[in-house]
Design a protein around this motif. Structure first.
Motif, PDB file in Angstrom:
ATOM      1  N   SER A  88       1.246  -1.749  -0.233  1.00 58.55           N
ATOM      2  CA  SER A  88       0.087   0.318   0.053  1.00 58.55           C
ATOM      3  C   SER A  88       1.255   0.614   0.182  1.00 58.55           C
ATOM      4  O   SER A  88       0.149   2.201  -0.762  1.00 58.55           O
ATOM      5  N   ARG A  89       1.627   1.446   0.723  1.00 62.75           N
ATOM      6  CA  ARG A  89       2.783   2.502   1.423  1.00 62.75           C
ATOM      7  C   ARG A  89       3.132   2.590  -0.705  1.00 62.75           C
ATOM      8  O   ARG A  89       3.748   3.852  -0.783  1.00 62.75           O
ATOM      9  N   LEU A  90       4.118   1.244  -1.235  1.00 57.84           N
ATOM     10  CA  LEU A  90       4.867   1.084  -2.322  1.00 57.84           C
ATOM     11  C   LEU A  90       3.603   2.313  -3.224  1.00 57.84           C
ATOM     12  O   LEU A  90       4.390   2.452  -3.255  1.00 57.84           O
ATOM     13  N   LEU A  91       2.851   1.614  -3.482  1.00 56.07           N
ATOM     14  CA  LEU A  91       1.590   1.875  -4.390  1.00 56.07           C
ATOM     15  C   LEU A  91       1.320   3.215  -3.927  1.00 56.07           C
ATOM     16  O   LEU A  91       1.452   4.195  -5.406  1.00 56.07           O
ATOM     17  N   HIS A  92       1.164   4.645  -2.733  1.00 55.76           N
ATOM     18  CA  HIS A  92       0.668   5.982  -2.431  1.00 55.76           C
ATOM     19  C   HIS A  92       2.344   6.539  -3.196  1.00 55.76           C
ATOM     20  O   HIS A  92       2.096   7.050  -3.685  1.00 55.76           O
ATOM     21  N   SER A  93       3.779   5.763  -3.026  1.00 56.67           N
ATOM     22  CA  SER A  93       4.520   6.631  -3.485  1.00 56.67           C
ATOM     23  C   SER A  93       4.158   6.622  -5.262  1.00 56.67           C
ATOM     24  O   SER A  93       4.680   7.100  -5.898  1.00 56.67           O
ATOM     25  N   ILE A  94       4.657   5.301  -5.832  1.00 59.92           N
ATOM     26  CA  ILE A  94       3.856   5.274  -7.217  1.00 59.92           C
ATOM     27  C   ILE A  94       3.473   6.628  -7.848  1.00 59.92           C
ATOM     28  O   ILE A  94       3.684   6.973  -8.431  1.00 59.92           O
ATOM     29  N   MET A  95       1.710   6.175  -6.606  1.00 58.40           N
ATOM     30  CA  MET A  95       1.081   7.051  -8.131  1.00 58.40           C
ATOM     31  C   MET A  95       1.268   8.271  -7.636  1.00 58.40           C
ATOM     32  O   MET A  95       1.086   9.197  -8.451  1.00 58.40           O
ATOM     33  N   LEU A  96       2.113   8.652  -6.893  1.00 59.11           N
ATOM     34  CA  LEU A  96       2.877  10.286  -6.524  1.00 59.11           C
ATOM     35  C   LEU A  96       3.729  10.798  -6.959  1.00 59.11           C
ATOM     36  O   LEU A  96       3.552  11.830  -8.204  1.00 59.11           O
ATOM     37  N   ARG A  97       4.001   9.617  -8.088  1.00 62.16           N
ATOM     38  CA  ARG A  97       5.855  10.240  -9.014  1.00 62.16           C
ATOM     39  C   ARG A  97       4.394  10.365  -9.870  1.00 62.16           C
ATOM     40  O   ARG A  97       4.804  11.396 -11.006  1.00 62.16           O
ATOM     41  N   LEU A  98       3.683   9.098 -10.726  1.00 63.13           N
ATOM     42  CA  LEU A  98       2.990  10.031 -11.653  1.00 63.13           C
ATOM     43  C   LEU A  98       2.459  10.980 -11.448  1.00 63.13           C
ATOM     44  O   LEU A  98       2.130  11.510 -12.527  1.00 63.13           O
ATOM     45  N   ARG A  99       1.580  11.294 -10.019  1.00 59.94           N
ATOM     46  CA  ARG A  99       0.292  12.267 -10.284  1.00 59.94           C
ATOM     47  C   ARG A  99       1.432  13.385 -10.764  1.00 59.94           C
ATOM     48  O   ARG A  99       0.938  15.090 -11.057  1.00 59.94           O
ATOM     49  N   LEU A 100       2.519  13.686  -9.880  1.00 56.11           N
ATOM     50  CA  LEU A 100       3.491  14.821 -10.132  1.00 56.11           C
ATOM     51  C   LEU A 100       4.264  15.092 -11.191  1.00 56.11           C
ATOM     52  O   LEU A 100       3.950  16.741 -12.321  1.00 56.11           O
ATOM     53  N   ALA A 101       4.479  13.806 -12.651  1.00 58.65           N
ATOM     54  CA  ALA A 101       4.712  13.908 -13.744  1.00 58.65           C
ATOM     55  C   ALA A 101       3.588  14.585 -14.758  1.00 58.65           C
ATOM     56  O   ALA A 101       3.681  15.073 -15.201  1.00 58.65           O
ATOM     57  N   LEU A 102       2.045  14.148 -14.556  1.00 55.57           N
ATOM     58  CA  LEU A 102       0.959  15.379 -15.303  1.00 55.57           C
ATOM     59  C   LEU A 102       1.112  16.405 -14.681  1.00 55.57           C
ATOM     60  O   LEU A 102       0.237  17.173 -15.671  1.00 55.57           O
ATOM     61  N   THR A 103       0.977  16.804 -13.578  1.00 55.00           N
ATOM     62  CA  THR A 103       0.548  17.904 -13.383  1.00 55.00           C
ATOM     63  C   THR A 103       1.468  18.896 -13.258  1.00 55.00           C
ATOM     64  O   THR A 103       1.705  20.500 -13.309  1.00 55.00           O
ATOM     65  N   SER A 104       3.489  18.319 -13.550  1.00 54.07           N
ATOM     66  CA  SER A 104       4.269  18.966 -13.399  1.00 54.07           C
ATOM     67  C   SER A 104       4.401  19.822 -15.612  1.00 54.07           C
ATOM     68  O   SER A 104       3.621  19.617 -15.961  1.00 54.07           O
TER      69      SER A 104
END
Length: 241
Positions: free
Chosen positions: A225-241
């Motif tokens: 769960s924690r790793l998925l949260h970290s992965i999704m955060l990276r992907l989210r930042l890539a979309l919003t940057s």
């Protein structure tokens, strides 16, 4: 309650009604305890309490004591069944086919039993075999678990209060935006460590549960769960940057 109901069984008229009313009052804590187990699942807590009380009354009225009978053994499944019927018939924000609703309820019931028996979380195939259904039906039922209370599009993201969920939902007709999203995410996914990329694939391509992924990799569901949260955060930042 048992004594009151046994006395009511042989009583008549106002005396019987008084004994039944007293039994209902005595059973209110039991009904509320059973309802409390279903709180927080997308249905108003007061509605669940009310349904539990209604089925307590039905159980009290319909109970026919015998030499070896026990009211609690009769009332508990009656009240639980009433609550589950309420979920099935009234609580869906997105209406599912009746068969999927029933499979979802059965999966939730069988999962814990199989986990205790296997000493690990069951796979979808094991659940399907236990329920005598197709694996694809188990997957569909699991994917529909959020239909009681879907997330609000206005809900702020946990790590960025300035953004909400709706801002991440793109127009499917906007193909240029879709291409842009894919092109933005591919490098990020490719740069993920091997284990993170495997977790991402298992969760979002193979549609595995967190427990199944953890069992394959050899770590706990909480760590997944924690790793998925970290992965999704990276992907989210890539979309919003």
């Amino acid at each position: 309650m048992e004594r009151l109901l046994r006395r009511a069984h042989t009583a008549r008229g106002p005396q019987r009604e008084a004994l039944l009313d007293a039994a209902i009052l005595a059973g209110i804590p039991l009904a509320r305890t059973l309802a409390r187990r279903y709180h927080g699942r997308g249905v108003d807590n007061e509605d669940l309490d009310q349904v539990a009380l209604e089925y307590l009354i039905k159980a009290v009225r319909n109970y026919q004591p015998t030499e070896d009978s026990d009211f609690r053994s009769y009332a508990v499944p009656t009240i639980r069944g009433g609550i589950r019927h309420h979920f099935r018939d009234h609580a869906w924000a997105v209406k599912l086919p009746r068969r999927l609703q029933e499979i979802q309820t059965q999966v939730q019931s069988v999962e814990a039993e199989l986990a205790a028996e296997l000493h690990r979380w069951p796979t979808r195939r094991e659940l399907a075999e236990a329920l005598d259904v197709e694996v694809c039906e188990v997957i569909e039922a699991e994917q529909a678990r959020g239909c009681f209370q879907p997330s609000s599009l206005d809900a702020p993201l946990p790590n960025d209060a300035a953004l909400n969920l709706g801002q991440l939902v793109r127009d499917p007709n906007d193909t240029y935006e879709l291409v842009n999203q894919v092109n933005s995410l591919l490098p990020v996914v490719n740069e993920l460590p091997d284990r993170d990329r495997l977790i991402f694939q298992r969760r979002f391509v193979d549609h595995r549960t967190q427990a199944e992924i953890g069992a394959e990799i050899g770590i706990s569901q909480m760590q997944i769960s924690r790793l998925l949260h970290s992965i999704m955060l990276r992907l989210r930042l890539a979309l919003t940057s």
